[in-house]
Design a protein around this motif. Structure first.
Motif, PDB file in Angstrom:
ATOM      1  N   ALA A 172       0.828  -1.210   0.000  1.00 55.84           N
ATOM      2  CA  ALA A 172       0.000   0.000   0.000  1.00 55.84           C
ATOM      3  C   ALA A 172       0.862   1.260   0.000  1.00 55.84           C
ATOM      4  O   ALA A 172       0.570   2.231  -0.717  1.00 55.84           O
ATOM      5  CB  ALA A 172      -0.924  -0.015   1.214  1.00 55.84           C
ATOM      6  N   ALA A 173       1.950   1.254   0.776  1.00 53.13           N
ATOM      7  CA  ALA A 173       2.842   2.411   0.811  1.00 53.13           C
ATOM      8  C   ALA A 173       3.522   2.619  -0.540  1.00 53.13           C
ATOM      9  O   ALA A 173       3.677   3.761  -1.009  1.00 53.13           O
ATOM     10  CB  ALA A 173       3.878   2.235   1.905  1.00 53.13           C
ATOM     11  N   LEU A 174       3.933   1.526  -1.202  1.00 51.99           N
ATOM     12  CA  LEU A 174       4.575   1.625  -2.513  1.00 51.99           C
ATOM     13  C   LEU A 174       3.605   2.185  -3.553  1.00 51.99           C
ATOM     14  O   LEU A 174       3.969   3.050  -4.367  1.00 51.99           O
ATOM     15  CB  LEU A 174       5.080   0.249  -2.939  1.00 51.99           C
ATOM     16  N   LYS A 175       2.334   1.718  -3.517  1.00 49.58           N
ATOM     17  CA  LYS A 175       1.318   2.235  -4.458  1.00 49.58           C
ATOM     18  C   LYS A 175       1.062   3.718  -4.208  1.00 49.58           C
ATOM     19  O   LYS A 175       0.953   4.524  -5.161  1.00 49.58           O
ATOM     20  CB  LYS A 175       0.019   1.442  -4.253  1.00 49.58           C
ATOM     21  N   ARG A 176       1.043   4.112  -2.964  1.00 49.21           N
ATOM     22  CA  ARG A 176       0.808   5.522  -2.649  1.00 49.21           C
ATOM     23  C   ARG A 176       1.968   6.393  -3.123  1.00 49.21           C
ATOM     24  O   ARG A 176       1.777   7.498  -3.648  1.00 49.21           O
ATOM     25  CB  ARG A 176       0.609   5.679  -1.142  1.00 49.21           C
ATOM     26  N   LEU A 177       3.214   5.898  -2.980  1.00 49.01           N
ATOM     27  CA  LEU A 177       4.372   6.658  -3.438  1.00 49.01           C
ATOM     28  C   LEU A 177       4.386   6.777  -4.968  1.00 49.01           C
ATOM     29  O   LEU A 177       4.742   7.832  -5.511  1.00 49.01           O
ATOM     30  CB  LEU A 177       5.657   5.987  -2.946  1.00 49.01           C
ATOM     31  N   GLN A 178       4.028   5.691  -5.661  1.00 50.93           N
ATOM     32  CA  GLN A 178       3.978   5.751  -7.129  1.00 50.93           C
ATOM     33  C   GLN A 178       2.924   6.750  -7.602  1.00 50.93           C
ATOM     34  O   GLN A 178       3.168   7.519  -8.551  1.00 50.93           O
ATOM     35  CB  GLN A 178       3.696   4.354  -7.692  1.00 50.93           C
ATOM     36  N   ASP A 179       1.766   6.731  -6.964  1.00 52.42           N
ATOM     37  CA  ASP A 179       0.724   7.704  -7.324  1.00 52.42           C
ATOM     38  C   ASP A 179       1.198   9.129  -7.065  1.00 52.42           C
ATOM     39  O   ASP A 179       0.932  10.047  -7.870  1.00 52.42           O
ATOM     40  CB  ASP A 179      -0.554   7.418  -6.532  1.00 52.42           C
TER      41      ASP A 179
END
Length: 346
Positions: free
Chosen positions: A236-243
């Motif tokens: 979830a943290a990785l997806k948020r950083l990519q967004d």
């Protein structure tokens, strides 16, 4: 079949003058009788020293003046079952102070204890001191420990005898009862080692988790931080950083476009676009030219290697031609394989 037993036949102390003081024992119980300070304790200490004591000999520790210089060796004849051995300690001899001599064969005191226990049919076991899970190395239940359980010295009048620790008493009693090998077995020792390794690995895992949580607290949002670091929260943290990266890149493009439109008049925007296309085309041509140059350099290096090979081959052929001219006048009269003479054809 009963196990062999140990008995003492005689005991000797050799003086520095070469004379020998001798005690002979009879089968059964022997009692030392005499007035105080006549040497009874020293005889027992001498026997104890002969049976593998790793400390100093009893005469060096004596407070009596001149006693340390008076004696230089001690020996005893022991019987184990049907076998008879002569054991000796030579504390004045160079290199022999820490050894026990069995029929003139020297061995360290610890090795002598192993030899003695093997002769007596006593198994070698290791026992835990205190809590088995404490991580401490299990000491060996040595012959000295067993002897101390049976015979305890009284060195001071203020106390009765040396006190043996409870775990040594229990281990000694279990060995005398024939249970020590089963209770302190190798499998039990391996099980304890595995449990200790498991405890250490568990502690390391907990420490790693705490460190990881401390480092990742700024990467996780408030809801994920309460759950700790795991695969779901990291994803979830990785997806948020990519967004967030995509949003910032889009925002960057918008800011650059707005700044370009605001800083250039409408009439120059088309010219700027043309220059941008021309620059891109020039960069592409430069890249192609650079690639062609690299290919040409590779081809040139290959041609140079080929030229060097040809030059070396020409040099070899020249040497062959020179050798042919020198050997042309020589005649072969014998076969080089069988050394038979050769006739010249008419």
């Amino acid at each position: 079949m009963s196990a062999p037993f140990l008995s003492i036949r005689d005991l000797e102390r050799r003086l520095a003058t070469g004379n020998v003081e001798h005690l002979t024992f009879v089968p059964g119980v022997n009692v030392f009788v005499g007035r105080p300070n006549t040497g009874k304790t020293k005889w027992l200490q001498t026997l104890d020293f002969l049976l593998g004591d790793t400390g100093a000999n009893p005469y060096e520790q004596s407070d009596e003046e001149g006693l340390a210089e008076k004696y230089e060796a001690a020996s005893a004849t022991i019987c184990i079952g049907d076998e008879t051995f002569r054991i000796e300690r030579r504390w004045r001899e160079v290199g022999a102070k820490g050894k026990v001599f069995v029929d003139d064969e020297g061995m360290l005191a610890k090795d002598f204890q192993h030899w003695l226990m093997e002769k007596l049919g006593i198994p070698l076991v290791n026992f835990p001191k205190g809590n088995p899970m404490s991580g401490q190395t299990w000491p060996e239940l040595s012959f000295r420990t067993l002897l101390r359980h049976i015979f305890r010295q009284q060195r001071f009048w203020s106390g009765l005898v040396d006190q043996q620790t409870d775990n040594e008493q229990h281990a000694s009693l279990l060995l005398f009862l024939g249970l020590a090998e089963r209770i302190y077995s190798d499998d039990y020792g391996k099980l304890v080692d595995l449990k200790l390794k498991s405890m250490r690995l568990r502690a390391r895992r907990e420490q790693y988790s705490e460190t990881l949580n401390d480092l990742a607290v700024n990467l996780l949002d408030s809801e994920d931080a309460t759950l700790g670091v795991n695969e779901t929260t990291v994803t979830a943290a990785l997806k948020r950083l990519q967004d967030e990266i995509e949003r910032l890149q889009t925002r960057k493009l918008e800011v650059l476009t707005t700044a370009s439109d605001a800083s250039l008049p409408v009439s120059d925007r088309s010219r700027l676009s043309e220059l941008g296309h021309a620059r891109a085309a020039a960069l592409e041509e430069a890249t192609e030219a650079r690639q062609k140059r690299l290919e040409a350099e590779d081809r040139l290096a290959e041609v140079r290697r080929y030229r060097a090979d040809l030059a070396a081959e020409i040099e070899r052929m020249g040497r062959v031609a020179d050798a042919s001219e020198l050997l042309a006048d020589l005649k072969v009269t014998h076969c080089p394989a069988c050394d038979q003479g050769m006739s010249t054809a008419a």
